[in-house]
Design a protein around this motif. Structure first.
Motif, PDB file in Angstrom:
ATOM      1  N   TYR A 132     -23.157 -25.617  63.268  1.00  0.00           N
ATOM      2  CA  TYR A 132     -22.525 -24.455  63.897  1.00  0.00           C
ATOM      3  C   TYR A 132     -21.146 -24.173  63.293  1.00  0.00           C
ATOM      4  O   TYR A 132     -20.736 -23.021  63.177  1.00  0.00           O
ATOM      5  CB  TYR A 132     -22.445 -24.644  65.411  1.00  0.00           C
ATOM      6  N   MET A 133     -20.434 -25.235  62.899  1.00  0.00           N
ATOM      7  CA  MET A 133     -19.159 -24.984  62.231  1.00  0.00           C
ATOM      8  C   MET A 133     -19.391 -24.323  60.882  1.00  0.00           C
ATOM      9  O   MET A 133     -18.597 -23.473  60.457  1.00  0.00           O
ATOM     10  CB  MET A 133     -18.352 -26.271  62.059  1.00  0.00           C
ATOM     11  N   ALA A 134     -20.467 -24.681  60.197  1.00  0.00           N
ATOM     12  CA  ALA A 134     -20.785 -24.048  58.915  1.00  0.00           C
ATOM     13  C   ALA A 134     -20.990 -22.547  59.100  1.00  0.00           C
ATOM     14  O   ALA A 134     -20.576 -21.737  58.252  1.00  0.00           O
ATOM     15  CB  ALA A 134     -22.022 -24.688  58.303  1.00  0.00           C
ATOM     16  N   ARG A 135     -21.628 -22.149  60.191  1.00  0.00           N
ATOM     17  CA  ARG A 135     -21.786 -20.718  60.466  1.00  0.00           C
ATOM     18  C   ARG A 135     -20.422 -20.033  60.607  1.00  0.00           C
ATOM     19  O   ARG A 135     -20.200 -18.936  60.084  1.00  0.00           O
ATOM     20  CB  ARG A 135     -22.584 -20.507  61.753  1.00  0.00           C
ATOM     21  N   LEU A 136     -19.530 -20.680  61.337  1.00  0.00           N
ATOM     22  CA  LEU A 136     -18.192 -20.109  61.535  1.00  0.00           C
ATOM     23  C   LEU A 136     -17.417 -20.060  60.224  1.00  0.00           C
ATOM     24  O   LEU A 136     -16.660 -19.115  59.967  1.00  0.00           O
ATOM     25  CB  LEU A 136     -17.431 -20.920  62.586  1.00  0.00           C
ATOM     26  N   ILE A 137     -17.575 -21.077  59.390  1.00  0.00           N
ATOM     27  CA  ILE A 137     -16.903 -21.099  58.086  1.00  0.00           C
ATOM     28  C   ILE A 137     -17.422 -19.961  57.214  1.00  0.00           C
ATOM     29  O   ILE A 137     -16.652 -19.255  56.546  1.00  0.00           O
ATOM     30  CB  ILE A 137     -17.093 -22.467  57.398  1.00  0.00           C
ATOM     31  N   SER A 188     -10.991 -19.430  65.105  1.00  0.00           N
ATOM     32  CA  SER A 188     -11.843 -19.874  66.214  1.00  0.00           C
ATOM     33  C   SER A 188     -12.164 -21.352  66.104  1.00  0.00           C
ATOM     34  O   SER A 188     -12.182 -22.076  67.106  1.00  0.00           O
ATOM     35  CB  SER A 188     -13.145 -19.061  66.248  1.00  0.00           C
ATOM     36  N   ILE A 189     -12.415 -21.836  64.884  1.00  0.00           N
ATOM     37  CA  ILE A 189     -12.705 -23.256  64.689  1.00  0.00           C
ATOM     38  C   ILE A 189     -11.514 -24.096  65.130  1.00  0.00           C
ATOM     39  O   ILE A 189     -11.655 -25.074  65.873  1.00  0.00           O
ATOM     40  CB  ILE A 189     -13.036 -23.552  63.217  1.00  0.00           C
ATOM     41  N   ASN A 190     -10.334 -23.713  64.673  1.00  0.00           N
ATOM     42  CA  ASN A 190      -9.140 -24.496  64.984  1.00  0.00           C
ATOM     43  C   ASN A 190      -8.851 -24.533  66.482  1.00  0.00           C
ATOM     44  O   ASN A 190      -8.583 -25.598  67.063  1.00  0.00           O
ATOM     45  CB  ASN A 190      -7.934 -23.927  64.234  1.00  0.00           C
ATOM     46  N   ARG A 191      -8.917 -23.367  67.122  1.00  0.00           N
ATOM     47  CA  ARG A 191      -8.653 -23.313  68.563  1.00  0.00           C
ATOM     48  C   ARG A 191      -9.666 -24.143  69.334  1.00  0.00           C
ATOM     49  O   ARG A 191      -9.326 -24.879  70.263  1.00  0.00           O
ATOM     50  CB  ARG A 191      -8.678 -21.856  69.060  1.00  0.00           C
ATOM     51  N   ARG A 192     -10.941 -24.029  68.936  1.00  0.00           N
ATOM     52  CA  ARG A 192     -11.979 -24.733  69.669  1.00  0.00           C
ATOM     53  C   ARG A 192     -11.868 -26.240  69.492  1.00  0.00           C
ATOM     54  O   ARG A 192     -12.035 -27.004  70.446  1.00  0.00           O
ATOM     55  CB  ARG A 192     -13.349 -24.229  69.214  1.00  0.00           C
ATOM     56  N   LEU A 193     -11.561 -26.693  68.275  1.00  0.00           N
ATOM     57  CA  LEU A 193     -11.434 -28.131  68.044  1.00  0.00           C
ATOM     58  C   LEU A 193     -10.290 -28.728  68.860  1.00  0.00           C
ATOM     59  O   LEU A 193     -10.416 -29.820  69.426  1.00  0.00           O
ATOM     60  CB  LEU A 193     -11.225 -28.418  66.561  1.00  0.00           C
ATOM     61  N   LEU A 194      -9.175 -28.027  68.921  1.00  0.00           N
ATOM     62  CA  LEU A 194      -8.044 -28.533  69.707  1.00  0.00           C
ATOM     63  C   LEU A 194      -8.404 -28.608  71.185  1.00  0.00           C
ATOM     64  O   LEU A 194      -8.048 -29.561  71.888  1.00  0.00           O
ATOM     65  CB  LEU A 194      -6.819 -27.645  69.490  1.00  0.00           C
ATOM     66  N   THR A 195      -9.106 -27.595  71.667  1.00  0.00           N
ATOM     67  CA  THR A 195      -9.536 -27.609  73.068  1.00  0.00           C
ATOM     68  C   THR A 195     -10.486 -28.764  73.339  1.00  0.00           C
ATOM     69  O   THR A 195     -10.339 -29.508  74.315  1.00  0.00           O
ATOM     70  CB  THR A 195     -10.216 -26.276  73.428  1.00  0.00           C
ATOM     71  N   ALA A 242      -3.607 -29.350  58.741  1.00  0.00           N
ATOM     72  CA  ALA A 242      -3.957 -29.356  57.323  1.00  0.00           C
ATOM     73  C   ALA A 242      -4.816 -28.143  56.975  1.00  0.00           C
ATOM     74  O   ALA A 242      -4.600 -27.477  55.949  1.00  0.00           O
ATOM     75  CB  ALA A 242      -4.690 -30.643  56.963  1.00  0.00           C
ATOM     76  N   ALA A 243      -5.783 -27.838  57.826  1.00  0.00           N
ATOM     77  CA  ALA A 243      -6.667 -26.698  57.585  1.00  0.00           C
ATOM     78  C   ALA A 243      -5.880 -25.388  57.535  1.00  0.00           C
ATOM     79  O   ALA A 243      -6.143 -24.512  56.699  1.00  0.00           O
ATOM     80  CB  ALA A 243      -7.747 -26.635  58.658  1.00  0.00           C
ATOM     81  N   GLU A 244      -4.918 -25.243  58.445  1.00  0.00           N
ATOM     82  CA  GLU A 244      -4.102 -24.022  58.458  1.00  0.00           C
ATOM     83  C   GLU A 244      -3.248 -23.901  57.205  1.00  0.00           C
ATOM     84  O   GLU A 244      -3.018 -22.803  56.695  1.00  0.00           O
ATOM     85  CB  GLU A 244      -3.219 -24.008  59.708  1.00  0.00           C
ATOM     86  N   LYS A 245      -2.779 -25.032  56.698  1.00  0.00           N
ATOM     87  CA  LYS A 245      -1.914 -25.002  55.521  1.00  0.00           C
ATOM     88  C   LYS A 245      -2.697 -24.707  54.245  1.00  0.00           C
ATOM     89  O   LYS A 245      -2.214 -23.971  53.369  1.00  0.00           O
ATOM     90  CB  LYS A 245      -1.165 -26.339  55.376  1.00  0.00           C
ATOM     91  N   ILE A 246      -3.907 -25.264  54.112  1.00  0.00           N
ATOM     92  CA  ILE A 246      -4.630 -25.094  52.849  1.00  0.00           C
ATOM     93  C   ILE A 246      -5.619 -23.935  52.892  1.00  0.00           C
ATOM     94  O   ILE A 246      -5.975 -23.396  51.840  1.00  0.00           O
ATOM     95  CB  ILE A 246      -5.364 -26.385  52.435  1.00  0.00           C
ATOM     96  N   GLY A 247      -6.029 -23.514  54.082  1.00  0.00           N
ATOM     97  CA  GLY A 247      -6.935 -22.384  54.201  1.00  0.00           C
ATOM     98  C   GLY A 247      -8.330 -22.676  53.683  1.00  0.00           C
ATOM     99  O   GLY A 247      -8.591 -23.711  53.073  1.00  0.00           O
ATOM    100  N   LEU A 248      -9.220 -21.727  53.927  1.00  0.00           N
ATOM    101  CA  LEU A 248     -10.583 -21.847  53.415  1.00  0.00           C
ATOM    102  C   LEU A 248     -10.609 -21.541  51.916  1.00  0.00           C
ATOM    103  O   LEU A 248      -9.802 -20.745  51.443  1.00  0.00           O
ATOM    104  CB  LEU A 248     -11.507 -20.882  54.173  1.00  0.00           C
ATOM    105  N   LEU A 295     -11.607 -30.319  58.502  1.00  0.00           N
ATOM    106  CA  LEU A 295     -12.305 -29.907  59.718  1.00  0.00           C
ATOM    107  C   LEU A 295     -13.595 -30.698  59.908  1.00  0.00           C
ATOM    108  O   LEU A 295     -13.950 -31.072  61.031  1.00  0.00           O
ATOM    109  CB  LEU A 295     -12.607 -28.404  59.677  1.00  0.00           C
ATOM    110  N   ALA A 296     -14.295 -30.960  58.824  1.00  0.00           N
ATOM    111  CA  ALA A 296     -15.516 -31.768  58.917  1.00  0.00           C
ATOM    112  C   ALA A 296     -15.191 -33.185  59.377  1.00  0.00           C
ATOM    113  O   ALA A 296     -15.920 -33.780  60.186  1.00  0.00           O
ATOM    114  CB  ALA A 296     -16.237 -31.793  57.576  1.00  0.00           C
TER     115      ALA A 296
END
Length: 425
Positions: free
Chosen positions: A262-267, A274-281, A304-310, A317-318
């Motif tokens: 499901y994270m792959a779909r979001l990626i 959405s991934i970042n917010r959901r993982l923190l929650t 780290a994800a926010e700093k390096i981006g997709l 994230l994985a």
């Protein structure tokens, strides 16, 4: 040169602002300032594209004050001097200072006396937390307001307004925006109205009319213009939330393979926010006290994800997803705080015991404030038996510890030990 749509659609008066009703709604603080024409300098902070510049522009339009805009990072002290001279000559000027967190000390020292005189009404805009990033001298002379991300409905409202506006918007063009394209545009920009309007304008200006003269903006066109794919081309618009729901439930259910799917779909949809917010929650709601270190590691992974981006963000994230899936789980913290909030909402609480009340003001002792308080650090093991809850709910127990991880097992032992020690013998 034609200015961008987002610039042209900037509100001219405070009633035109989209969202931010906690600040500009009837009876709210900025609306009160405008209505009374008693403006004070302020700092607006929040994500990009949420209306910080729009609020400043609308305040100026509603009050008829002159409005000037500068950038703290790129404009010079000389530019500030020009604005101050204008204020001296013609009266109050509202100065929007973007990226105010990058204001240098010489510029700050020049501005301060003019803020105090009221000739300059400073509206600073920043995406940074002003309590951390802005000099105390500026903070002490401004009010600080948080500008919140726009909702999908807010963004939709602004898009429809731009499509109808014949003077500043796209109303003179024969545009048809399909329902699924509109939904995608409102959703995928995550409350960034500037991005939504820029994507809409690019789509409108780059799509040739059909044989009947219609400019048909489909989902496929909007996907290309905002560079974000739709998760599924569904009519009801539920797919986005369905994937996010399945993502959280898979982690809660400890299925690493499903969660990664499901994270792959979001990626693939480019939905990093959405991934970042959901993982923190999830880290705090579903893992919580069973494994607090997993929550801390998740915060690091999201940072780290926010700093390096997709696309590289997929790697930390994985790691976080697998870590959370295979961790012990506990929802005891969210259950505890929600139980306490429920009591408050029902009015089921009592008076704070006098000995716990603030005693740092003159006359407090005469009101029996703080009298009889036992300072725990004066006692063995830095603890002393003492009632902290109001009498009405003195036996309330919101926290119900679990034993799904070593850490919370230890917490449970200490919690029950302290609770038993409080019981009168």
């Amino acid at each position: 040169m034609m200015k961008p749509l987002a610039y042209r659609m900037r509100p001219k008066k405070i009633e035109d602002i989209v969202g931010q009703q906690h600040l500009i709604g009837p009876g709210k603080i900025i609306r009160r300032m405008v209505d009374a024409r008693l403006l004070s300098s302020m700092i607006l902070y929040g994500p990009p594209g949420t209306g910080k510049t729009s609020i400043a522009s609308a305040i100026a339009g509603s009050t008829q004050y002159a409005f000037r805009s500068l950038n703290a990072a790129t404009d010079s002290k000389k530019d500030l001097e020009v604005v101050v001279e204008e204020a001296k000559m013609s009266g109050t000027v509202i100065l929007l200072l973007d990226e105010i967190h990058r204001l240098t000390k010489p510029k700050q020292d020049f501005l301060l006396p003019h803020l105090e005189s009221g000739k300059i009404i400073l509206i600073g805009a920043t995406t940074e937390n002003p309590y951390i990033s802005i000099n105390p001298a500026i903070r002490s002379r401004t009010q600080i307001f948080e500008v919140k991300p726009l909702t999908e409905e807010n963004v939709k409202q602004a898009i429809l307004r731009a499509l109808k506006d014949t003077e500043n918007g796209l109303g003179s063009l024969p545009i048809t925006l399909t329902d699924d394209a509109l939904l995608h545009l409102t959703r995928v920009t995550h409350g960034d109205l500037r991005s939504a309007l820029n994507g809409l304008e690019l789509a409108a200006k780059s799509t040739p009319p059909s044989t009947n003269g219609e400019i048909l903006l489909t989902l496929k066109i909007i996907e290309e213009c905002v560079q974000r794919k739709a998760l599924v081309h569904d009519k009801n618009g539920d797919a986005h939330y369905d994937v996010i729901s399945a993502f959280q439930k898979s982690i809660r259910g400890s299925d690493a393979n499903a969660a990664l799917h499901y994270m792959a779909r979001l990626i693939e949809a480019g939905d990093l926010p959405s991934i970042n917010r959901r993982l923190l929650t999830i880290a705090y709601e579903d893992i919580g006290l069973a494994n607090p270190q997993a929550a801390a590691r998740t915060v690091s992974a999201v940072t780290a994800a926010e700093k390096i981006g997709l696309p590289e963000a997929r790697i930390p994230l994985a790691v976080a997803v697998i870590d959370l899936c295979l961790s012990s789980k506990s929802n005891s913290a969210i259950v505890a705080i929600d139980s306490a909030i429920t009591d408050i909402q029902k009015g089921d609480y009592g008076e704070i015991p006098n000995y716990l009340r603030d005693a740092h003001y003159k006359g407090a002792a005469d009101l029996n404030r703080g009298v009889g308080y036992k300072y725990p650090h004066d006692y063995a093991h830095d603890w002393v038996k003492q009632q902290y809850l109001p009498n009405k709910i003195k036996n309330a127990h919101y926290y119900q510890p679990k034993e799904n991880g070593r850490y919370e097992k230890e917490l449970k032992e200490r919690y029950l030990g302290l609770k038993n020690a409080q019981i009168p013998h």
